[in-house]
Scaffold this active site. Structure first.
Site, mmCIF file in Angstrom:
data_model
loop_
_atom_site.group_PDB
_atom_site.id
_atom_site.type_symbol
_atom_site.label_atom_id
_atom_site.label_comp_id
_atom_site.label_asym_id
_atom_site.label_seq_id
_atom_site.Cartn_x
_atom_site.Cartn_y
_atom_site.Cartn_z
ATOM 1 N N SER A 97 17.678 1.653 22.540
ATOM 2 C CA SER A 97 18.400 1.082 21.410
ATOM 3 C C SER A 97 19.890 0.997 21.707
ATOM 4 O O SER A 97 20.379 1.572 22.681
ATOM 5 C CB SER A 97 18.189 1.943 20.155
ATOM 6 O OG SER A 97 18.863 3.195 20.313
ATOM 7 N N LYS A 98 20.595 0.303 20.841
ATOM 8 C CA LYS A 98 22.054 0.200 20.967
ATOM 9 C C LYS A 98 22.690 1.592 20.896
ATOM 10 O O LYS A 98 23.668 1.876 21.592
ATOM 11 C CB LYS A 98 22.609 -0.688 19.861
ATOM 12 C CG LYS A 98 24.134 -0.841 19.892
ATOM 13 C CD LYS A 98 24.605 -1.755 18.768
ATOM 14 C CE LYS A 98 26.126 -1.880 18.776
ATOM 15 N NZ LYS A 98 26.812 -0.608 18.496
#
Length: 506
Positions: free
Chosen positions: A263-264
């Site tokens: 994920s970011k």
């Protein structure tokens, strides 16, 4: 395979994650390997999450990665339009067709009614599923008369069109996935999914199937998060009587540390990008890093992505795009998730840098020098790069590795000075200046020969000369071959820097 047609169909709800880029890449490689067509379709039916600049970002990202689409928005619109929001007029006709065939039905259940059913099921320890076992007891065109249905629609009552999923007579749906092999799904766990809403918008499932059919998609290559939707999609194809494309569900890209999907947040925490290009959120002005802006070459980025979940069956790690096309095979895509490795990504970039011509790298480095107010001959920059690029990972590393080629040191490494600059060092450096002054052909080879002969004749340790000499030219005990540096900066500058060091470190 004849007329292979694949599509990458992202939603324009924000920046394109590298997981999406990999899906696009695998579609592109498969298409090109089979002389097929790679299509971009923008699935923007969810207008509540639509982001204005996201489509441009997607197109710019694909172009930077050198995987442009053959058909798509504003490009060879053979089966256009390629934005679902511009195809709204198509979907109702197909929803109506399913209703006429008895494969779908109108449902008027309110959110409150459905919540009540869910709570009643939960109290009994059950899960509420809207399907064959209760659809005849709920508020829909199966339980209502034709007149009641027509009256409700005429009154403007809100409704949805639900797909009539298989009944209890079919125990499971089975198919073959090109990556996962045989897959099966129990029908008693499948609900009657919503296909169409009374506001005129289809859900993803209907729009996706209709568009894939109309655009003659032969292979659907997508992320494994869509695997639970596969039985519905197969059932829809069968309900329409259409040919079913072949499916391949790609493994997840996993976070470097711990479990779960990359994920970011992982990138922010561990200091690496998860987007191909820098992205600015127009709502809060937050800027997310991109591989391009971080200094990665697109070829290195693509090479790294290709090996996340796919292996060529050989020891080869570096592939040009053409080599990837020739080697790519869906049968060599893994079923299990691929762990992302930021350090390996840097390694790929370093390998591509080493392969690049120094002239090309110089063109990238010159603007950095100009920003620092340094104007110099490009030929000189090319030679500097030849001496330092093996120590670099990015072009942005060049300045730190080579600044002493362009300007004299303004300070000296304190630890190195304390260890290497002794009481008699200034006298030795003055003698060195005398030796250097007499060298007429000031080349690296000549300087090295003369200086080493002098050191040997003096019967002093090489370190007593070489380390202070390097400190004088560089300001630290780093850099390429010392005599290469001396030749590059010229005899006059070499002597000047030694004199400055003597005065500064006295």
């Amino acid at each position: 395979m004849n007329d292979v047609r694949v599509r990458f169909a992202p939603s324009p709800t924000g920046p394109l994650h590298i997981g999406g880029v990999r899906t696009a890449l695998f579609n592109y490689l498969f298409a090109k390997k089979n002389n097929g067509t790679f299509i971009l379709r923008i699935e923007d039916t969810d207008q509540t999450r639509y982001v204005k600049n996201a489509e441009k970002y997607i197109v710019d990202s694909l172009n930077w990665c050198h995987i442009p689409f053959d058909e798509g928005p504003n490009v060879n619109e053979k089966f256009g339009p390629y934005r679902q929001s511009e195809r709204k007029h198509l979907y109702k006709r197909f929803a109506d067709e399913l209703i006429e065939k008895g494969k779908a039905y109108y449902a008027f259940d309110t959110p409150e009614e459905l919540d009540l059913h869910r709570k009643n099921h939960e109290e009994k320890g059950k899960t509420f599923i809207y399907n064959w076992h209760n659809r005849e007891k709920l508020t829909n065109s199966i339980s209502l008369s034709k007149e009641e249905v027509e009256q409700r629609i005429a009154n403007g009552d809100k409704y949805v069109v639900r797909f009539k999923m298989y009944d209890k007579n079919l125990d499971e749906i089975t198919t073959t996935d090109l990556i996962r092999g045989h897959v099966s799904f129990k029908t008693n766990l499948l609900d009657d999914k919503i296909l169409f809403k009374s506001d005129g918008m289809p859900t993803y499932h209907l729009a996706n199937i209709v568009d894939d059919h109309l655009m003659k998609i032969t292979h659907v290559i997508r992320g494994e998060e869509w695997l639970p939707s596969l039985p519905l999609h197969i059932a829809l194809y069968q309900a329409f009587g259409w040919d079913i494309p072949e499916f391949a569900h790609l493994p997840l890209i996993l976070k470097p540390v711990g479990k779960g999907k990359l994920s970011k947040r992982d990138g922010d925490k561990l200091g690496f990008p998860v987007f191909p290009l820098e992205y600015k959120n127009e709502e809060n002005n937050e800027i997310s890093r991109g591989y391009k802006e971080d200094g990665y070459f697109p070829e290195a980025f693509i090479n790294m992505l290709a090996l996340l979940g796919w292996n060529p069956g050989t020891e080869q790690e570096l592939f040009s795009l053409e080599e990837l096309i020739q080697a790519f095979d869906l049968s060599r895509v893994s079923k299990s998730g691929a762990k992302f490795n930021p350090d390996k990504t840097k390694w790929f970039n370093q390998q591509y840098m080493l392969q690049k011509p120094n002239e090309e790298l110089a063109s990238l480095f010159v603007p950095i020098l100009e920003e620092k107010g340094i104007k110099t001959d490009k030929t000189y920059v090319v030679k500097v790069i030849s001496l330092i690029k093996e120590r670099a990972t990015f072009v942005s590393d060049f300045w730190e590795l080579s600044n002493f080629f362009f300007k004299a040191p303004e300070k000296y490494d304190e630890k190195a000075v304390k260890k290497q600059w002794k009481e008699n060092t200034p006298d030795l450096m003055l003698e060195l200046i005398t030796i250097l002054t007499k060298i007429e052909v000031f080349t690296s080879e000549n300087i090295e020969t003369v200086v080493k002969e002098w050191i040997t004749s003096k019967e002093i340790g090489f370190g007593k000369i070489m380390q202070p000499f390097r400190l004088s030219l560089v300001g630290a005990l780093k850099g390429p071959h010392l005599f290469d540096i001396a030749e590059m900066i010229t005899k006059e500058e070499t002597i000047k820097r030694i004199k400055t060091a003597i005065n500064h470190l006295a």
